[in-house]
Design a protein around this motif. Structure first.
Motif, PDB file in Angstrom:
ATOM      1  N   ALA A  70      -6.070   6.910   4.527  1.00  0.00           N
ATOM      2  CA  ALA A  70      -6.989   5.779   4.370  1.00  0.00           C
ATOM      3  C   ALA A  70      -7.752   5.902   3.016  1.00  0.00           C
ATOM      4  CB  ALA A  70      -8.452   5.587   5.071  1.00  0.00           C
ATOM      5  N   ASN A  71      -7.136   6.931   2.111  1.00  0.00           N
ATOM      6  CA  ASN A  71      -8.230   7.785   0.944  1.00  0.00           C
ATOM      7  C   ASN A  71      -6.780   7.432  -0.317  1.00  0.00           C
ATOM      8  OD1 ASN A  71     -10.812   8.638   2.057  1.00  0.00           O
ATOM      9  ND2 ASN A  71      -9.891  10.459   1.832  1.00  0.00           N
ATOM     10  N   ILE A  72      -5.578   6.668   0.154  1.00  0.00           N
ATOM     11  CA  ILE A  72      -4.576   6.578  -0.500  1.00  0.00           C
ATOM     12  C   ILE A  72      -4.555   5.654  -1.593  1.00  0.00           C
ATOM     13  CG2 ILE A  72      -2.329   5.554  -1.300  1.00  0.00           C
ATOM     14  CD1 ILE A  72      -1.598   8.041   0.946  1.00  0.00           C
ATOM     15  N   ARG A  73      -4.796   4.493  -1.364  1.00  0.00           N
ATOM     16  CA  ARG A  73      -4.968   3.443  -1.835  1.00  0.00           C
ATOM     17  C   ARG A  73      -5.553   3.862  -3.265  1.00  0.00           C
ATOM     18  NH1 ARG A  73      -5.851  -2.778  -0.061  1.00  0.00           N
ATOM     19  NH2 ARG A  73      -3.865  -2.286   0.920  1.00  0.00           N
ATOM     20  N   ASP A  74      -7.210   4.569  -2.993  1.00  0.00           N
ATOM     21  CA  ASP A  74      -8.690   5.545  -4.401  1.00  0.00           C
ATOM     22  C   ASP A  74      -7.335   6.559  -5.014  1.00  0.00           C
ATOM     23  OD1 ASP A  74     -10.444   3.370  -3.344  1.00  0.00           O
ATOM     24  OD2 ASP A  74     -11.521   4.478  -2.198  1.00  0.00           O
ATOM     25  N   MET A  75      -6.833   7.110  -4.093  1.00  0.00           N
ATOM     26  CA  MET A  75      -6.525   8.329  -4.759  1.00  0.00           C
ATOM     27  C   MET A  75      -4.954   7.516  -5.296  1.00  0.00           C
ATOM     28  SD  MET A  75      -5.995  11.288  -1.590  1.00  0.00           S
ATOM     29  CE  MET A  75      -5.652  12.289  -3.542  1.00  0.00           C
ATOM     30  N   ALA A  76      -4.438   6.205  -5.742  1.00  0.00           N
ATOM     31  CA  ALA A  76      -3.439   5.846  -6.681  1.00  0.00           C
ATOM     32  C   ALA A  76      -4.289   5.105  -7.488  1.00  0.00           C
ATOM     33  CB  ALA A  76      -2.308   4.878  -5.564  1.00  0.00           C
ATOM     34  N   SER A 123      -6.011   5.939  -9.397  1.00  0.00           N
ATOM     35  CA  SER A 123      -7.310   6.705 -10.405  1.00  0.00           C
ATOM     36  C   SER A 123      -5.442   6.921 -11.180  1.00  0.00           C
ATOM     37  CB  SER A 123      -7.867   8.331 -10.031  1.00  0.00           C
ATOM     38  OG  SER A 123      -7.057   8.607  -9.210  1.00  0.00           O
ATOM     39  N   ASN A 124      -4.778   6.272 -10.961  1.00  0.00           N
ATOM     40  CA  ASN A 124      -3.629   6.824 -11.661  1.00  0.00           C
ATOM     41  C   ASN A 124      -2.483   5.753 -12.501  1.00  0.00           C
ATOM     42  OD1 ASN A 124      -1.788   8.881 -12.950  1.00  0.00           O
ATOM     43  ND2 ASN A 124      -0.525   9.009 -11.416  1.00  0.00           N
ATOM     44  N   PRO A 125      -2.536   5.367 -13.688  1.00  0.00           N
ATOM     45  CA  PRO A 125      -1.810   4.403 -14.218  1.00  0.00           C
ATOM     46  C   PRO A 125      -0.867   4.076 -13.947  1.00  0.00           C
ATOM     47  CG  PRO A 125      -3.035   6.165 -15.496  1.00  0.00           C
ATOM     48  CD  PRO A 125      -2.937   7.041 -14.736  1.00  0.00           C
ATOM     49  N   ASP A 126      -0.153   5.054 -13.436  1.00  0.00           N
ATOM     50  CA  ASP A 126       1.144   4.344 -12.665  1.00  0.00           C
ATOM     51  C   ASP A 126       1.036   4.711 -11.142  1.00  0.00           C
ATOM     52  OD1 ASP A 126       1.445   6.578 -11.894  1.00  0.00           O
ATOM     53  OD2 ASP A 126       3.389   7.268 -12.893  1.00  0.00           O
TER      54      ASP A 126
END
Length: 493
Positions: free
Chosen positions: A162-168, A170-173
């Motif tokens: 469920a945290n993937i969207r937040d983790m992604a 934080s990275n430009p690509d």
């Protein structure tokens, strides 16, 4: 006696000690009189130089270098201690299965810095203490816990995904740091199975575990005297160890409060009737069997095991799955064996193809690259004498890439495991009395995490294995974020 005669006596004593030490250190030879391969022994110079090589390159890189240069049985020195590097499967199996090698080696003061000197089970070098403490770990991994591990791993994986969207974001690509994601997942799995409290900031704990592991590698074989050269570096690593110890100490206090009924931890609590690892340790402390620091160290080691090695193993496995187009084959097996429900331990045992993929990944890109032991008694290996007290490093990478057992050993091919491979040829968790205590539960956790993740997301690597920068010290770890692209599956069936 005048001053001149005094110096003569001192010089004579020095020469006697020098000759005795030289004979002691070079005496080890084969049963037929052969001298073991390795760098030529020059008193003081050779021990200092080889120790420098191990500190400069890292334990695993130095081990691989000496094995490549001198062969399957090599003698070197770690400081003033004879150390034998073993790379053949038969000799490795002999050492790991023998009760002569139940002890590990490491600098005692360094082990004390990380809490492992005569404490815990990972690098506890006192056999009596290790046996007493290992009992608590073995008891915590009985059948009911193994059965529950599959469901717990699936729950923890879904919760952390469920945290993937937040983790992604934080990275430009849009790539996700999968190593950090896996560390969060495995930390939650370990908490749900063995501690049972609410960890409010898992990212903070993961960060402190990373700092602890760096300190572990730093202190393992480094002589204490070197802190005079880099005192700030020593202070930094000691601070990192204390940071994790403080966090775990608070978690143990929280567990104690839960046991006393002062706090409710319903979501993470250990089910009634199941063995509770942390509670058993706390009760042993209260009865005088264990010290508070030992309890904290045992909980630390149980929580560190997943984020330290298993998380990187899963990342390497995911890279192999993506690079070699194995998703469809695994998904087909998931649909045939599991269907739409969460996998059970019995389901996971039936997933042969996934098993082969995991084993081949651990064979070709292992996280645990070596095993360290100390000889408690004199022994004969490959025609040479290993004296009592000598160190032994088992080169697992060489064992697992032996072309006699694995054709085209550098090629990733799950077919290597289509037929049953003997435990003496593939030993990712070691063998014998000092094998990894988590060898039965780790495969269950890894498979359950992979099944849950692959059902929900498609994989695309942001890099391949060859371009990955890694540390080659106690184990193999990425030195940079483990990015991958994870895309939601349109059809989860």
């Amino acid at each position: 006696m005048d001053l001149g005669e005094g110096w003569d006596v001192l010089l004579l004593v020095f020469l006697v000690v020098f000759v005795w030490y030289y004979i002691r250190e070079t005496w080890t030879s084969g049963i037929d009189g052969k001298t073991p391969p390795g760098p030529r022994y020059i008193p003081v110079l050779t021990p200092v130089w080889t120790l420098w090589v191990f500190l400069r390159d890292g334990i695993w890189a130095a081990t691989a270098g000496y094995a490549a240069k001198y062969g399957g049985f090599v003698r070197v020195w770690l400081g003033m201690e004879q150390t034998f590097i073993i790379s053949s499967a038969s000799a490795a199996a002999h050492v790991l299965k023998s009760s002569n090698y139940r002890s590990r080696f490491g600098n005692p003061s360094g082990l004390a810095h990380i809490g492992m000197h005569r404490s815990g089970v990972i690098f506890n070098n006192d056999v009596r203490s290790w046996k007493a403490i290992r009992f608590f770990f073995v008891k915590a991994l009985y059948k009911e816990v193994l059965d529950r591990a599959a469901g717990v791993s699936a729950i923890a994986t879904r919760r952390q995904l469920a945290n993937i969207r937040d983790m992604a974001s934080s990275n430009p690509d849009g790539a996700v740091d999968v190593v950090t994601l896996m560390r969060r997942i495995t930390l939650e799995i370990g908490n749900r199975l063995f501690l049972g409290v609410n960890i409010e900031n898992d990212l903070e704990v993961v960060d402190k575990i990373n700092g602890y592991f760096a300190a572990w590698e730093f202190f393992m074989i480094r002589p204490t005297a070197l802190q005079l050269i880099h005192p700030s570096l020593y202070r930094r690593h000691k601070t990192a160890v204390r940071a994790l110890q403080d966090v775990v100490g608070k978690l143990v206090d929280k567990k104690r409060a839960c046991m006393n009924g002062d706090e409710a931890e319903e979501e993470f609590s250990i089910p009634k009737g199941e063995h509770d690892f942390a509670a058993a340790l706390i009760q042993a402390q209260e009865s005088g069997q264990l010290s508070a620091s030992c309890v904290r160290q045992c909980v630390t080691e149980m929580l560190v095991a997943g984020p330290d090695t298993m998380s990187v193993n899963i990342y390497f496995i995911l890279l192999h799955i993506a690079e070699h187009g194995l998703e469809e084959g695994i998904l087909r097996e998931i649909r045939e064996v599991v269907g739409d429900r969460d996998p059970t331990r019995e389901d996971l045992n039936k997933m042969a193809f996934l098993d082969h993929v995991i084993n081949e990944s651990m064979r070709t890109r292992p996280v645990v690259t070596l095993v360290m032991r100390r000889a408690e008694e004199e022994d004969h290996v490959d025609g040479y004498v290993i004296p009592k007290g000598a160190n032994v490093i088992v080169n697992l990478v060489a064992v697992h890439q032996d072309p006699r057992h694995f054709p085209e050993p550098e090629k990733f091919d799950p077919e290597h495991f289509k037929e049953k491979v003997p435990a003496t040829q593939f030993m990712p968790f070691g063998l014998g009395p000092r094998s990894c205590v988590g060898r039965t539960i780790a495969p269950v956790q890894m498979k359950a995490v992979l099944v849950t993740l692959l059902r929900m997301y498609q994989l695309r690597p942001s890099r391949d294995h060859k371009s990955l920068d890694v540390s080659r010290n106690l184990s193999e770890h990425p030195t940079e974020p483990g990015y991958m692209f994870l895309y939601p599956r349109v059809d989860n069936s």
